[in-house]
Design a protein around this motif. Structure first.
Motif, PDB file in Angstrom:
ATOM      1  N   GLU A   1      77.088 -87.746   9.085  1.00 29.39           N
ATOM      2  CA  GLU A   1      77.145 -86.301   8.832  1.00 29.39           C
ATOM      3  C   GLU A   1      77.835 -85.567   9.973  1.00 29.39           C
ATOM      4  O   GLU A   1      78.628 -84.630   9.735  1.00 29.39           O
ATOM      5  CB  GLU A   1      75.721 -85.775   8.640  1.00 29.39           C
ATOM      6  N   GLU A   2      77.564 -85.976  11.199  1.00 32.40           N
ATOM      7  CA  GLU A   2      78.244 -85.349  12.337  1.00 32.40           C
ATOM      8  C   GLU A   2      79.747 -85.644  12.323  1.00 32.40           C
ATOM      9  O   GLU A   2      80.567 -84.768  12.631  1.00 32.40           O
ATOM     10  CB  GLU A   2      77.624 -85.832  13.646  1.00 32.40           C
ATOM     11  N   GLU A   3      80.106 -86.866  11.959  1.00 34.36           N
ATOM     12  CA  GLU A   3      81.531 -87.213  11.885  1.00 34.36           C
ATOM     13  C   GLU A   3      82.232 -86.428  10.781  1.00 34.36           C
ATOM     14  O   GLU A   3      83.372 -85.961  10.961  1.00 34.36           O
ATOM     15  CB  GLU A   3      81.657 -88.716  11.624  1.00 34.36           C
ATOM     16  N   ARG A   4      81.553 -86.227   9.675  1.00 32.11           N
ATOM     17  CA  ARG A   4      82.148 -85.443   8.591  1.00 32.11           C
ATOM     18  C   ARG A   4      82.318 -83.978   9.006  1.00 32.11           C
ATOM     19  O   ARG A   4      83.358 -83.344   8.711  1.00 32.11           O
ATOM     20  CB  ARG A   4      81.258 -85.529   7.352  1.00 32.11           C
ATOM     21  N   ALA A   5      81.314 -83.432   9.695  1.00 32.85           N
ATOM     22  CA  ALA A   5      81.423 -82.040  10.157  1.00 32.85           C
ATOM     23  C   ALA A   5      82.539 -81.886  11.185  1.00 32.85           C
ATOM     24  O   ALA A   5      83.252 -80.875  11.208  1.00 32.85           O
ATOM     25  CB  ALA A   5      80.084 -81.586  10.734  1.00 32.85           C
ATOM     26  N   ARG A   6      82.713 -82.893  12.030  1.00 33.47           N
ATOM     27  CA  ARG A   6      83.777 -82.821  13.031  1.00 33.47           C
ATOM     28  C   ARG A   6      85.158 -82.846  12.384  1.00 33.47           C
ATOM     29  O   ARG A   6      86.064 -82.105  12.775  1.00 33.47           O
ATOM     30  CB  ARG A   6      83.637 -83.988  14.013  1.00 33.47           C
ATOM     31  N   LYS A   7      85.338 -83.682  11.374  1.00 32.45           N
ATOM     32  CA  LYS A   7      86.624 -83.745  10.693  1.00 32.45           C
ATOM     33  C   LYS A   7      86.914 -82.480   9.901  1.00 32.45           C
ATOM     34  O   LYS A   7      88.062 -82.013   9.839  1.00 32.45           O
ATOM     35  CB  LYS A   7      86.663 -84.957   9.774  1.00 32.45           C
TER      36      LYS A   7
ATOM     37  N   LYS B   1      85.892 -79.561  10.698  1.00 31.70           N
ATOM     38  CA  LYS B   1      86.170 -78.481  11.648  1.00 31.70           C
ATOM     39  C   LYS B   1      87.614 -78.502  12.110  1.00 31.70           C
ATOM     40  O   LYS B   1      88.186 -77.457  12.471  1.00 31.70           O
ATOM     41  CB  LYS B   1      85.217 -78.624  12.844  1.00 31.70           C
ATOM     42  N   ARG B   2      88.231 -79.656  12.078  1.00 32.25           N
ATOM     43  CA  ARG B   2      89.620 -79.774  12.510  1.00 32.25           C
ATOM     44  C   ARG B   2      90.601 -79.268  11.457  1.00 32.25           C
ATOM     45  O   ARG B   2      91.775 -79.031  11.758  1.00 32.25           O
ATOM     46  CB  ARG B   2      89.938 -81.232  12.839  1.00 32.25           C
TER      47      ARG B   2
END
Length: 248
Positions: A217-223, A225-226
């Motif tokens: 979930e954190e990796e998805r939110a980071r992507k 955000k970009r």
């Protein structure tokens, strides 16, 4: 005359047998110590102190059950032992926390520390289940040994109260072994060298961290955000250094 003598001898022998059998039957029994119940004699012979070891409460309960059901024996109606509550090894929920981390390591085995360090860096920072999966399908020779070590470390950490679902490999490092075996290596022109067989070991520290779902979930939110786009509505931001005319 001879025939009458033979008949008399047979009668005397039959009387002798009857008297002998009467003496054997009338004599004392060889197993009179059995009493009325041979089971009581057997239990007394095997464990003489069995009856003394039982508490009065168990004996009273056995007597009450015996009075209710006459078909059963006293030994069959003794109160059963209290079974201990079995702990569920598959989950550590509700167990008291003994420590916030658990350190475990492999034994020294024949491998270079440079080769083993690559596997240590591969599993460092990952959830324990993901690390076990990585070592299961690893093509490295030491992958099977490390996988077995991680499985044992996971079970030991669960006994300390660490949650299995949140368990991660917080640290992983490699150290050289205490011994390095040296062997002669034959070279050309009558020369020889020394081949060193090093030993190494891998150590890990297990702690509670983010689960695999939280990491995804954190990796998805980071992507997400970009991703930057103009959007349908322009923001209320003043233009700086505007040109005198439109550029299109």
């Amino acid at each position: 005359m001879h025939r009458a003598t033979t008949v008399l001898v047979r009668v005397v022998s039959s009387q002798h047998r009857a008297s002998t059998s009467h003496l054997l039957l009338s004599g004392p029994r060889r197993h009179a110590s059995f009493g009325t119940n041979p089971l009581e004699w057997l239990r007394a012979a095997v464990s003489p102190g069995l009856r003394q070891q039982r508490s009065n409460r168990e004996i009273d309960a056995a007597k009450r059950t015996k009075a209710e059901d006459e078909s059963q024996s006293v030994f069959d109606t003794v109160a059963p032992r209290e079974e201990k509550a079995q702990k569920d090894s598959s989950s550590s929920v509700g167990m008291p926390r003994q420590s916030d981390h658990h350190k475990y390591s492999t034994a020294n085995f024949k491998i270079s520390h440079r080769k083993l360090n690559k596997l240590g860096r591969q599993i460092s920072g990952k959830p324990i289940d993901s690390a076990i999966l990585q070592m299961t399908f690893s093509e490295k020779r030491a992958g099977k040994r490390i996988r077995n070590m991680l499985v044992v470390a996971k079970s030991h950490a669960a006994l300390k109260g660490i949650d299995r679902k949140k368990m991660i490999i917080a640290e992983a490092w490699v150290t050289k072994g205490s011994k390095s075996y040296k062997r002669l290596e034959i070279r050309g022109r009558g020369k020889m060298g020394i081949r060193v067989h090093p030993d190494s070991r891998l150590s890990v520290v297990l702690k509670e961290g983010k689960t695999r779902g939280e990491l995804l979930e954190e990796e998805r939110a980071r992507k997400l955000k970009r991703i930057v786009s103009a959007g349908l509505v322009r923001e209320d931001t003043p233009l700086r250094n505007p040109r005198s005319m439109w550029t299109w």
